[in-house]
Design a protein around this motif. Structure first.
Motif, mmCIF file in Angstrom:
data_model
loop_
_atom_site.group_PDB
_atom_site.id
_atom_site.type_symbol
_atom_site.label_atom_id
_atom_site.label_comp_id
_atom_site.label_asym_id
_atom_site.label_seq_id
_atom_site.Cartn_x
_atom_site.Cartn_y
_atom_site.Cartn_z
ATOM 1 N N THR A 134 0.843 -1.193 0.000
ATOM 2 C CA THR A 134 0.000 0.000 0.000
ATOM 3 C C THR A 134 0.876 1.241 0.000
ATOM 4 O OG1 THR A 134 -1.547 -1.233 1.404
ATOM 5 C CG2 THR A 134 -1.955 1.119 1.126
ATOM 6 N N ILE A 135 0.603 2.155 -0.913
ATOM 7 C CA ILE A 135 1.288 3.442 -0.905
ATOM 8 C C ILE A 135 0.354 4.486 -0.301
ATOM 9 C CG2 ILE A 135 2.804 2.909 -2.843
ATOM 10 C CD1 ILE A 135 0.907 4.521 -4.645
ATOM 11 N N VAL A 181 2.243 6.005 -10.704
ATOM 12 C CA VAL A 181 1.504 4.904 -10.085
ATOM 13 C C VAL A 181 1.335 3.747 -11.063
ATOM 14 C CG1 VAL A 181 -0.677 4.241 -8.990
ATOM 15 C CG2 VAL A 181 0.395 6.410 -8.411
ATOM 16 N N ARG A 182 1.243 4.035 -12.330
ATOM 17 C CA ARG A 182 1.227 2.934 -13.305
ATOM 18 C C ARG A 182 2.524 2.138 -13.247
ATOM 19 N NH1 ARG A 182 -1.675 5.841 -18.556
ATOM 20 N NH2 ARG A 182 -3.836 5.414 -17.897
ATOM 21 N N ARG A 183 3.640 2.826 -13.064
ATOM 22 C CA ARG A 183 4.912 2.120 -12.930
ATOM 23 C C ARG A 183 4.928 1.288 -11.652
ATOM 24 N NH1 ARG A 183 9.218 6.830 -13.725
ATOM 25 N NH2 ARG A 183 10.549 5.286 -12.681
ATOM 26 N N TYR A 184 4.435 1.872 -10.572
ATOM 27 C CA TYR A 184 4.356 1.118 -9.311
ATOM 28 C C TYR A 184 3.438 -0.095 -9.462
ATOM 29 C CZ TYR A 184 1.847 0.025 -4.985
ATOM 30 O OH TYR A 184 1.209 -0.625 -3.971
ATOM 31 N N SER A 185 2.254 0.118 -10.025
ATOM 32 C CA SER A 185 1.298 -0.981 -10.193
ATOM 33 C C SER A 185 1.868 -2.074 -11.082
ATOM 34 C CB SER A 185 -0.016 -0.449 -10.783
ATOM 35 O OG SER A 185 -0.596 0.530 -9.945
ATOM 36 N N ALA A 186 2.548 -1.673 -12.156
ATOM 37 C CA ALA A 186 3.139 -2.664 -13.055
ATOM 38 C C ALA A 186 4.190 -3.493 -12.331
ATOM 39 C CB ALA A 186 3.742 -1.969 -14.261
ATOM 40 N N ALA A 187 4.962 -2.848 -11.474
ATOM 41 C CA ALA A 187 5.978 -3.583 -10.714
ATOM 42 C C ALA A 187 5.335 -4.580 -9.768
ATOM 43 C CB ALA A 187 6.863 -2.604 -9.946
ATOM 44 N N MET A 188 4.233 -4.190 -9.130
ATOM 45 C CA MET A 188 3.536 -5.117 -8.237
ATOM 46 C C MET A 188 2.964 -6.290 -9.034
ATOM 47 S SD MET A 188 4.006 -3.875 -5.237
ATOM 48 C CE MET A 188 5.578 -3.364 -5.940
ATOM 49 N N HIS A 189 2.336 -5.998 -10.145
ATOM 50 C CA HIS A 189 1.713 -7.059 -10.934
ATOM 51 C C HIS A 189 2.763 -8.022 -11.494
ATOM 52 C CE1 HIS A 189 -1.800 -4.042 -11.655
ATOM 53 N NE2 HIS A 189 -1.847 -4.604 -10.465
ATOM 54 N N ALA A 216 -1.654 -3.951 -6.196
ATOM 55 C CA ALA A 216 -1.220 -2.596 -5.880
ATOM 56 C C ALA A 216 -2.339 -1.893 -5.129
ATOM 57 C CB ALA A 216 -0.877 -1.831 -7.151
ATOM 58 N N ALA A 217 -1.994 -1.259 -4.011
ATOM 59 C CA ALA A 217 -3.000 -0.620 -3.165
ATOM 60 C C ALA A 217 -2.579 0.793 -2.813
ATOM 61 C CB ALA A 217 -3.213 -1.434 -1.887
ATOM 62 N N THR A 218 -3.573 1.613 -2.508
ATOM 63 C CA THR A 218 -3.331 2.944 -1.958
ATOM 64 C C THR A 218 -4.459 3.294 -1.002
ATOM 65 O OG1 THR A 218 -2.669 5.212 -2.502
ATOM 66 C CG2 THR A 218 -4.543 4.331 -3.704
ATOM 67 N N GLN A 219 -4.273 4.389 -0.265
ATOM 68 C CA GLN A 219 -5.273 4.846 0.681
ATOM 69 C C GLN A 219 -5.852 6.181 0.237
ATOM 70 O OE1 GLN A 219 -3.111 4.874 4.469
ATOM 71 N NE2 GLN A 219 -4.136 2.984 5.062
ATOM 72 N N LEU A 220 -7.004 6.508 0.811
ATOM 73 C CA LEU A 220 -7.594 7.840 0.725
ATOM 74 C C LEU A 220 -7.505 8.444 2.120
ATOM 75 C CD1 LEU A 220 -10.850 7.101 -1.330
ATOM 76 C CD2 LEU A 220 -8.742 8.156 -2.181
ATOM 77 N N THR A 221 -6.657 9.449 2.283
ATOM 78 C CA THR A 221 -6.355 9.985 3.597
ATOM 79 C C THR A 221 -6.577 11.490 3.632
ATOM 80 O OG1 THR A 221 -4.650 8.302 3.926
ATOM 81 C CG2 THR A 221 -4.549 10.224 5.362
ATOM 82 N N ALA A 231 -4.868 4.721 -12.729
ATOM 83 C CA ALA A 231 -3.430 4.478 -12.645
ATOM 84 C C ALA A 231 -3.078 3.022 -12.371
ATOM 85 C CB ALA A 231 -2.823 5.366 -11.554
ATOM 86 N N GLY A 232 -4.083 2.152 -12.270
ATOM 87 C CA GLY A 232 -3.808 0.732 -12.104
ATOM 88 C C GLY A 232 -3.891 0.206 -10.686
ATOM 89 N N ILE A 233 -4.402 1.014 -9.762
ATOM 90 C CA ILE A 233 -4.552 0.556 -8.382
ATOM 91 C C ILE A 233 -5.646 -0.513 -8.305
ATOM 92 C CG2 ILE A 233 -5.357 1.266 -6.087
ATOM 93 C CD1 ILE A 233 -2.492 2.050 -6.595
#
Length: 649
Positions: free
Chosen positions: A56-57, A91-99, A105-110, A157-159
Motif C-alpha cells: 500500500t502506498i 503509479v502505473r509504474r508502481y502498479s506494473a511492478a507489483m503485478h 497494488a494498493a493505496t489509501q484515501l487519507t 493508474a492501475g490501483i
C-alpha cells in the motif's frame, strides 16, 4: 491454513495472507525525482517478489482551503498526490511492478483531521493544540468531490485495492467520535449522523473506483474517549451493510499515545489481535489485522486462531524483505529480526535524515542490488570491537569474500547493546544480537573474545589487512562535584544489577532511549525513580510514534520525570540543581543512590595510533567516531564495507 493460502477480496484474489501497510513515503518519494521514484518502486518490488498479497502506498487527497490559508503541522497537505501532474504515470509504474511480482497494488484515501479541518473546533489530542477549522457543509461537498476524483484517478493508474483511512485522527474518524464531533447538523449527534461522512466518502469512492477493484476501510479497533470495542464493531457492521466495502483493516493506537499505532518494543507482539477476532466474528468480509506483527510465525498464528484473515507487516519487511521466502523454506532463524525501536520513522521526522533501518542497512538502497553482488573485498579484514557496529561490518565484509577476524575485549559480543537488552522491554535487542552471532558463525568469521588489543597487537597485525576500529564509547562521567561519591553509580552498571538504594535519582545527559531503559530497569526492581532532565522535554530525539509509549510505561511503573533542572552537584543524600533557563538554584533531597545516564565518550585511541604509525587502510566506525544509535552504526558499517570492496570511492 498457512500464510500462502489465497483468499478472495471482493472481485480480486490475494495470493497470500500478508499485506504491507503504507510506510514507503519515508523511503523514496514516488512523486519526486526519477531517482527517488526508482528507489521507492525498487523497495516495494523486492518485497512483492517475496510473496506479499499487496503493498500500500500513501494517498493523501487535496485539501479544500480558504484562499491564502497555509495549513501547518506534520500532516498538513495543500495539493494531494492524486492531483500531481505525474501521479498516473508514476503509479502505473508502481502498479506494473507489483503485478509483475504477482502482487496487487494498493493505496489509501487519507485526509488527516485538524490540519486544518475538523468536525468541530474541539482538540483531538492532549498533545496538539493547533486550533482546527470547523469544516462547513459546503466545504464537505467540495471535499467529497475530491475523494471521488482521487478514487477514479487511482483506478485509472492501475490501483487494485483502495482503502479509506478512517483511523489515527483522520477527518472521517473524527466525525465518528462525539469527543471531536459536537455538530448540530445532519453530520453530528446520533451515530447514524456521525457515520454520514464516512459512508458518503465510500459511496463516492465506489462509484469512481468501480466493482472490479477492492474497496476497504482501515479503522481503529477501539479509540479510548471516542468509541469502545462494541461500538466499533457496530460501526463496521453498519458500513458492511451498505454493500460498499470488500474488507476491513483493523489497527490499534493513536499517532501520539500509549500505544502509538506504530507500536514500539514496549509491547508484546500482536497484543491486540484478539480484539480483531470480535470484528471477524461479526463481519462476513475479510478482516486484516496490523499491529506489531514481527514474524511470519506470529502472523500464521493470528490467521490460524481466527483473529484475522490477513495480517499487515511493515517494519518486519523493512528489517528483512525476504522474510516470507525464508518462512516458506522453514528458515525462521535466518530472518533478520526487527527491534521495534522506530528509528526508521524517527530518522525522517525527527532527525531530518534519510530513511534507515537499525538492523538492515540495505533498506532504501534496493537500487544498488543485493549485497554483495559482484563486489569483493580482496584482503583480510581485522575488526577491533564486537559491538553492533563491528559485528555488522565483520558480517558484510565476510559476505563479500574477506577473511575476517573480529576481536572483542569482553567475554561476549554486543557491546552496549547487550547491556541495554537487560532492561525489561528491551529484550528484542538481545534477539537481534543473537541473530548477528549466528550470522557471523555461518560466515566463518573468526571471533576472539576476552582479548584486549593494544599497541603491540597493532604492530604485529598483518600490514596487508584492512583495519576497522569499532571500539565503541566509554561511559561519560560528567564533571560535577560529588560525582565520585560511593552512592553514585553508572547507568551501565545499574542495568547490569549493581546495588542501588530504594530512592534513585537518574541524572540524564542523553536525548534518546538509554536513560529510559535505565529508569525502567530500576523501577522494575522496585526502586522509586526520578529522572532529571535539563532539557524542556524528556527524550527530545524520540518521535511521536514512540515517546508516548515509553513515557506511558514509565509512568505506570511510578517513575517521576523532572524537566529543565540541570544537575550542578551531588552531595550525600542531596542533588543540587538549577533551572536551565532562569538559573534559579534549589536542592532535591531524600535520594539513596544517584545513577548517571549521560551517554558516552568515544574510545578512538587505537584509530589515532594506527594513523600515527602510517597505516593507510584503517577506518573508524560507530561510537568510536561519535556516540550515536544502532541505526547510525549499521548504516556506517555498510558504507565502509562498500569502500573496502572498491565501491563508492
Amino acid at each position: 491454513m498457512d500464510l500462502f493460502t489465497p483468499i478472495r477480496i471482493g472481485a480480486l484474489t490475494a495470493r497470500s495472507r500478508v499485506v504491507m501497510p503504507p510506510h514507503s513515503s519515508a523511503i523514496g518519494n514516488l512523486w519526486g525525482t526519477e531517482a527517488e521514484a526508482g528507489q521507492a518502486i525498487a523497495y516495494l518490488a523486492e518485497r512483492a517478489r517475496a510473496g506479499i498479497a499487496w503493498s500500500t502506498i500513501p494517498g493523501r487527497i487535496s485539501n479544500v482551503l480558504a484562499p491564502g490559508f497555509e495549513p501547518s503541522g506534520i500532516s498538513a497537505v495543500v495539493h494531494g498526490a492524486f492531483r500531481g501532474a505525474n501521479y498516473v504515470e508514476r503509479v502505473r509504474r508502481y502498479s506494473a511492478a507489483m503485478h509483475e511480482a504477482g502482487a496487487l497494488a494498493a493505496t489509501q484515501l487519507t485526509m488527516n483531521g485538524g490540519y486544518p479541518h475538523a468536525p468541530s473546533d474541539r482538540f483531538a489530542t492532549p498533545v496538539n493544540f493547533l486550533a482546527p477549522h470547523a469544516i462547513t457543509v459546503d466545504e464537505l461537498a467540495l471535499l467529497l468531490d475530491e475523494y471521488e476524483f482521487s478514487a477514479g484517478t487511482a483506478r485509472q493508474a492501475g490501483i487494485d485495492v483502495l482503502e479509506l483511512h478512517m483511523n489515527h485522527e483522520d477527518l472521517t474518524q473524527q466525525f465518528l467520535s462525539p469527543s471531536t464531533n459536537d455538530r448540530t447538523d445532519h453530520y453530528g449527534g446520533s451515530l447514524e449522523n456521525r457515520m454520514r461522512l464516512p459512508i458518503e466518502v465510500l459511496e463516492r469512492a465506489r462509484a469512481a473506483f468501480g466493482r472490479d477493484g477492492a474497496l476497504g476501510v482501515r479503522m481503529n479497533l477501539a479509540v479510548p474517549g471516542s468509541y469502545e470495542l462494541e461500538e466499533g464493531v457496530e460501526i463496521a457492521r453498519r458500513i458492511e451493510a451498505t454493500g460498499l466495502v470488500d474488507y476491513f483493516h483493523m489497527v490499534y493506537g493513536s499517532t501520539w499515545g500509549h500505544p502509538s499505532y506504530i507500536q514500539p518494543h514496549f509491547y508484546e507482539p500482536g497484543t491486540w489481535s484478539g480484539l480483531a477476532r470480535r470484528y471477524r466474528e461479526t463481519l462476513s468480509v475479510p478482516v486484516v489485522y496490523t499491529g506489531l506483527v514481527n514474524s511470519p510465525r506470529l502472523a500464521a498464528e493470528i490467521v490460524a486462531r481466527g483473529d484475522a484473515d490477513l495480517v499487515g507487516m511493515a517494519r518486519a519487511h523493512v528489517a528483512d524483505p525476504q522474510l516470507l521466502v525464508k518462512a516458506r523454506a522453514g528458515e525462521h532463524q535466518s530472518i533478520r529480526p526487527c527491534v521495534g525501536g522506530n528509528d526508521c520513522i524517527n530518522r525522517r521526522y525527527v532527525d531530518g535524515l534519510p530513511f534507515g533501518c537499525a538492523v538492515n542497512p540495505h533498506a532504501a538502497r534496493e537500487v544498488d542490488g543485493p549485497w554483495p553482488g559482484s563486489a569483493r573485498v580482496d584482503r583480510p579484514v581485522l575488526v577491533v570491537g564486537g559491538g553492533p557496529a563491528g559485528m555488522e561490518l565483520a558480517a558484510l565484509a565476510a559476505e563479500a569474500g574477506a577473511a575476517v577476524t573480529l576481536v572483542e575485549r569482553a567475554d561476549a559480543l554486543g557491546g552496549q547493546l547487550r547491556t541495554a537488552a537487560l532492561a525489561p522491554s528491551f529484550g528484542r535487542l538481545g534477539e537481534y544480537l543473537d541473530w548477528q552471532e549466528r550470522r557471523l558463525g555461518s560466515l566463518g568469521v573468526q571471533v576472539r573474545l576476552g582479548t584486549a588489543f593494544g599497541a603491540a597487537d597493532l604492530a604485529a597485525a598483518d600490514p596487508g589487512a584492512a583495519l576497522v576500529v569499532a571500539t565503541g564509547a566509554r561511559e561519560r562521567v560528567p564533571d560535577l562535584p560529588g560525582v565520585h561519591l560511593p552512592h553514585v553509580v553508572g547507568g551501565r552498571a545499574a542495568l547490569r544489577g549493581a546495588p542501588v538504594g530504594r530512592r534513585v535519582a537518574v541524572v540524564v545527559q542523553d536525548d534518546h532511549l538509554a536513560p529510559l531503559a535505565v529508569a525502567e530497569a530500576l523501577a522494575d526492581r522496585g526502586c522509586e525513580v526520578t529522572l532529571l532532565y535539563s532539557t524542556h522535554v524528556p527524550a527530545q530525539l524520540l518521535g511521536r510514534y514512540i515517546v508516548g509509549s515509553v513515557l506511558g510505561r514509565l509512568d505506570s511503573l511510578g517513575v517521576q520525570v523532572r524537566i529543565m533542572e540541570e544537575v550542578v552537584a551531588i552531595g550525600d543524600g542531596v542533588v543540587h540543581v538549577r533551572h536551565t533557563y532562569s538559573g534559579r538554584a534549589h536542592e532535591l533531597t531524600g535520594f539513596d543512590t544517584v545513577v548517571l545516564a549521560c551517554g558516552g565518550t568515544s574510545e578512538a585511541g587505537l584509530y589515532a595510533l594506527a594513523r600515527e604509525q602510517g597505516r593507510a587502510d584503517v577506518h573508524v566506525l560507530g561510537d568510536a567516531y561519535a556516540p550515536r544509535r544502532l541505526v547510525f552504526a549499521t548504516r556506517q558499517a555498510l558504507v565502509i564495507a562498500r569502500l573496502l570492496a572498491g565501491l563508492d570511492r
